[in-house]
Design a protein around this motif. Sequence first.
Motif, PDB file in Angstrom:
ATOM      1  N   GLU A  73       0.831  -1.202   0.000  1.00  0.00           N
ATOM      2  CA  GLU A  73       0.000   0.000   0.000  1.00  0.00           C
ATOM      3  C   GLU A  73       0.866   1.252   0.000  1.00  0.00           C
ATOM      4  N   LEU A  74       1.900   1.271   0.805  1.00  0.00           N
ATOM      5  CA  LEU A  74       2.812   2.416   0.820  1.00  0.00           C
ATOM      6  C   LEU A  74       3.469   2.595  -0.542  1.00  0.00           C
ATOM      7  N   ARG A  75       4.003   1.507  -1.079  1.00  0.00           N
ATOM      8  CA  ARG A  75       4.703   1.566  -2.372  1.00  0.00           C
ATOM      9  C   ARG A  75       3.770   2.029  -3.487  1.00  0.00           C
ATOM     10  N   ASP A  76       2.594   1.447  -3.569  1.00  0.00           N
ATOM     11  CA  ASP A  76       1.706   1.703  -4.698  1.00  0.00           C
ATOM     12  C   ASP A  76       1.048   3.073  -4.647  1.00  0.00           C
ATOM     13  N   THR A  77       1.019   3.690  -3.473  1.00  0.00           N
ATOM     14  CA  THR A  77       0.450   5.030  -3.384  1.00  0.00           C
ATOM     15  C   THR A  77       1.524   6.110  -3.344  1.00  0.00           C
ATOM     16  N   GLY A  78       2.808   5.723  -3.329  1.00  0.00           N
ATOM     17  CA  GLY A  78       3.884   6.705  -3.398  1.00  0.00           C
ATOM     18  C   GLY A  78       4.366   7.228  -2.068  1.00  0.00           C
ATOM     19  N   VAL A  79       4.132   6.468  -0.982  1.00  0.00           N
ATOM     20  CA  VAL A  79       4.600   6.882   0.335  1.00  0.00           C
ATOM     21  C   VAL A  79       6.020   6.360   0.542  1.00  0.00           C
ATOM     22  N   PRO A  80       7.008   7.211   0.809  1.00  0.00           N
ATOM     23  CA  PRO A  80       8.372   6.729   1.048  1.00  0.00           C
ATOM     24  C   PRO A  80       8.437   5.900   2.333  1.00  0.00           C
ATOM     25  N   TYR A  81       9.231   4.853   2.309  1.00  0.00           N
ATOM     26  CA  TYR A  81       9.386   4.031   3.507  1.00  0.00           C
ATOM     27  C   TYR A  81      10.782   3.423   3.528  1.00  0.00           C
ATOM     28  N   THR A  82      11.207   3.072   4.737  1.00  0.00           N
ATOM     29  CA  THR A  82      12.457   2.353   4.949  1.00  0.00           C
ATOM     30  C   THR A  82      12.101   0.995   5.538  1.00  0.00           C
ATOM     31  N   ARG A  83      12.553  -0.065   4.896  1.00  0.00           N
ATOM     32  CA  ARG A  83      12.221  -1.421   5.340  1.00  0.00           C
ATOM     33  C   ARG A  83      13.414  -2.029   6.065  1.00  0.00           C
ATOM     34  N   VAL A  84      13.138  -2.553   7.240  1.00  0.00           N
ATOM     35  CA  VAL A  84      14.148  -3.269   8.020  1.00  0.00           C
ATOM     36  C   VAL A  84      13.729  -4.728   8.061  1.00  0.00           C
ATOM     37  N   ASP A  85      14.561  -5.601   7.510  1.00  0.00           N
ATOM     38  CA  ASP A  85      14.273  -7.024   7.451  1.00  0.00           C
ATOM     39  C   ASP A  85      14.744  -7.700   8.744  1.00  0.00           C
ATOM     40  N   LEU A  86      13.777  -8.129   9.549  1.00  0.00           N
ATOM     41  CA  LEU A  86      14.140  -8.728  10.826  1.00  0.00           C
ATOM     42  C   LEU A  86      14.983  -9.983  10.664  1.00  0.00           C
ATOM     43  N   ALA A 616       7.845   8.736 -12.746  1.00  0.00           N
ATOM     44  CA  ALA A 616       8.846   9.762 -12.412  1.00  0.00           C
ATOM     45  C   ALA A 616       9.019   9.879 -10.904  1.00  0.00           C
ATOM     46  N   TRP A 617       7.921   9.793 -10.167  1.00  0.00           N
ATOM     47  CA  TRP A 617       7.990   9.890  -8.707  1.00  0.00           C
ATOM     48  C   TRP A 617       8.739   8.707  -8.118  1.00  0.00           C
ATOM     49  N   ALA A 623      16.056   7.088  -6.229  1.00  0.00           N
ATOM     50  CA  ALA A 623      17.341   7.784  -6.289  1.00  0.00           C
ATOM     51  C   ALA A 623      17.596   8.646  -5.057  1.00  0.00           C
ATOM     52  N   ASN A 624      16.665   8.592  -4.088  1.00  0.00           N
ATOM     53  CA  ASN A 624      16.788   9.360  -2.849  1.00  0.00           C
ATOM     54  C   ASN A 624      16.901  10.858  -3.125  1.00  0.00           C
ATOM     55  N   LYS A 625      16.104  11.331  -4.071  1.00  0.00           N
ATOM     56  CA  LYS A 625      16.148  12.738  -4.452  1.00  0.00           C
ATOM     57  C   LYS A 625      14.931  13.533  -3.974  1.00  0.00           C
ATOM     58  N   VAL A 626      14.189  12.977  -3.021  1.00  0.00           N
ATOM     59  CA  VAL A 626      13.021  13.653  -2.466  1.00  0.00           C
ATOM     60  C   VAL A 626      13.282  13.970  -1.001  1.00  0.00           C
ATOM     61  N   THR A 627      13.020  15.205  -0.613  1.00  0.00           N
ATOM     62  CA  THR A 627      13.096  15.620   0.786  1.00  0.00           C
ATOM     63  C   THR A 627      11.740  16.170   1.180  1.00  0.00           C
ATOM     64  N   ALA A 628      11.176  15.631   2.251  1.00  0.00           N
ATOM     65  CA  ALA A 628       9.866  16.103   2.698  1.00  0.00           C
ATOM     66  C   ALA A 628       9.789  15.994   4.208  1.00  0.00           C
ATOM     67  N   TYR A 629       9.267  17.038   4.840  1.00  0.00           N
ATOM     68  CA  TYR A 629       9.188  17.027   6.293  1.00  0.00           C
ATOM     69  C   TYR A 629       8.109  17.993   6.763  1.00  0.00           C
ATOM     70  N   VAL A 637       8.083  20.103   0.795  1.00  0.00           N
ATOM     71  CA  VAL A 637       8.366  18.989  -0.104  1.00  0.00           C
ATOM     72  C   VAL A 637       9.275  19.477  -1.221  1.00  0.00           C
ATOM     73  N   LYS A 638      10.437  18.815  -1.373  1.00  0.00           N
ATOM     74  CA  LYS A 638      11.372  19.138  -2.437  1.00  0.00           C
ATOM     75  C   LYS A 638      11.597  17.901  -3.290  1.00  0.00           C
ATOM     76  N   ALA A 639      11.420  18.031  -4.592  1.00  0.00           N
ATOM     77  CA  ALA A 639      11.630  16.937  -5.542  1.00  0.00           C
ATOM     78  C   ALA A 639      12.438  17.472  -6.710  1.00  0.00           C
ATOM     79  N   PRO A 640      13.006  16.599  -7.541  1.00  0.00           N
ATOM     80  CA  PRO A 640      13.762  17.076  -8.702  1.00  0.00           C
ATOM     81  C   PRO A 640      12.910  17.951  -9.619  1.00  0.00           C
ATOM     82  N   SER A 641      13.543  18.858 -10.296  1.00  0.00           N
ATOM     83  CA  SER A 641      12.846  19.747 -11.219  1.00  0.00           C
ATOM     84  C   SER A 641      12.073  18.932 -12.258  1.00  0.00           C
ATOM     85  N   GLY A 642      10.816  19.294 -12.473  1.00  0.00           N
ATOM     86  CA  GLY A 642       9.992  18.604 -13.447  1.00  0.00           C
ATOM     87  C   GLY A 642       9.247  17.411 -12.902  1.00  0.00           C
ATOM     88  N   VAL A 643       9.512  17.021 -11.650  1.00  0.00           N
ATOM     89  CA  VAL A 643       8.829  15.882 -11.028  1.00  0.00           C
ATOM     90  C   VAL A 643       7.769  16.406 -10.075  1.00  0.00           C
TER      91      VAL A 643
END
Length: 690
Positions: A73-86, A616-617, A623-629, A637-643
Amino acid sequence: MAVAEGACGGKAEMVSKNKNRMNRLAAAMAATALMSVAVPAATAQAATVVPRIDLRVLVVDDGGSSVAAITAELRDTGVPYTRVDLGSGSRPVINAAFLSDTVDGRPRAKFQGVVLPNENPFGAGSAESAALTAYETAYGIRQVDAYTWAHPEVGLEYTDNGGYSGTLDGTQAAVTTAGKAGPFGYLGGQVTFEDNSPLIPESYGFIAKPRTGYTSYLDAPVGSGRASLVGEYAHDGRSELVVTFGYNQYQQQFRLLARGIVDWLTQGVHLGQERNYFAVHVDDVFAPDARWDKALNCTPGDYACAGGEGKESTIRMSAADAQYAVQWQQSKNFKLDMLFNAGAGEEWKTENGGTDALTAQLIADRAQFRWMNHTYTHLFLGCVQDVTTVPWSCTKNAQGAVNWMSRADISAQIRDNNNWAASKGITTDRSEIVTGEHSGLKTLPQQTVDNPNLSGAFADNGIKWAGSDSSREPGQRAVGAALTVPRYPMNVYYNTGTNAEMADEYNWIYTSRAQGGSGACEDNPATSTCLAAPLDAGTGYLDYIVPTEARTALRHVLNNDPRPHYVHQSNLAEDRTLYPVLNQVLDTYRALYAPSAPIVNQSMKDSGVELGRRAAWDAALAANKVTAYRIGKDVTVKAPSGVAAPVTAPVGTKKQLLLGTADFGTAYAGTRSAWTSPEPLQSAVTLKLA
């Protein structure tokens, strides 16, 4: 018939009283450990300095289907996440440094929400669990327990105290008053657990009574009362969303709740957005479609139908069918896309006395439909076919090169159809095309590349969006300057006009040789399953095929998937086989959802734009080119130009303009969301929360 995706979501064993006592002891040990853990240094500053909270979710994954579903759900809707594999020996340690730090003198929470397999996957007394608890408390971060059992440590009574544990297939759950006022307000109320097969348990879980601090959002009947399946447990300055049933990403009960789980986790502010899309393309309008022969088990007129010569028969809409289509659209508040072959219609008229009531009726009602170019006479636009072989092959010239349909001939098929439509007052978007049989695009195994003349012909006619078959190519790709838009084929066959013909062809495809079928299901068990017995010719279509196909289409609708579906004009003729499927999809959807979450019935172009933005998103995230807080009520929200960035926020959110503000996004499912970019002279998107 596709292999059922609703496999068992997970099981838990019955819990003994001895185990209950052990868990009480473990909880006490964990509480003792927590009191001895120091809060991160940044926390001390948080009382005077508003912290920065990054718009990213932490997912702690144990490999189970429930965490995988939320991750999807996170991936398909465009929510950034960090996965830790136990299960990974090289995974990072979850401690204060992993969770938070300081940026520009301001304390930063690296994650706005945490998804865990259960309330404590690290074990009693774990330092990682203590660090996570301290982090959530300090920064007000919420936690989802993806699947756990009912016990006091998650705010629930044991199931032996007026609850239930076991299989949930077919359970009629419902959103509570608190759920409607909270994260699940976009639902109509009922959440029915799938029960696709009486032979396979599909979901297991616990229905339990809440204790102090627990607010139930989804409950189900138990005995003479009701008890909880999903709820919020507020305790010790923290909030957990507790889910006590197993699921996977395809099951309807999860699909209905997925949006609310993410909105609750992120407190309504996150990157990514979600819609429920449904568009239906009706191919071959004005043209006739060939008819299935029950005796030959093939379609006369098809090169592969041995013995079909002289037995050809066709199916074509009547004027009454066209009138019914208009009436149906109005009754369902839903618009069909008519993909037309004008030249084929002109040929029909010439062969049938020079008049055509169907064409006249559709032209009269032209404003009632969306129209799209399907080429003038539905020619095959790829290689020149040799149909003396089975399967067909591409012919070659004396030098061994493939013979292709020319650029001029392809261009004429596109141009002539558009010009005919314009002469009849039919409005089309000339940037869209769906070629007959998706021809011109590569067709494996015979044609391994696109016709090299296709992209040039597209350019000649201003084509930017070309329909493709998602069963062959599920992803969007470029064809010269155009982009494809994958379409889902609906299992309502083009070569049938009656319910009985549908059942007969279905039986041929999906029954074993011993049952009188083709045995194709035996030869390809990975992609289809055989029917236990042939369907009844009189009732099989409505009783079996319709609910099966409606369930598949509805799954796409509930999966934030903008790809359109396609059928054929034959499905609107004779028995009008398409309507029972569409009725079931639309009626079921509108019973499941509140009016705040309507089906998005959009054009192919709009679906293509959506798919392109997502690609594009996703690339920018990878590429870790999105900053959002978020800092207090300000979101950056900062993303690459044109995205463009997909953002979801609460009602009342404003977007910062160069001068002043404006309402952000569009309303959907109780929130506001949009693809958004910085305004002129701005380097980032800035939102002001209400």
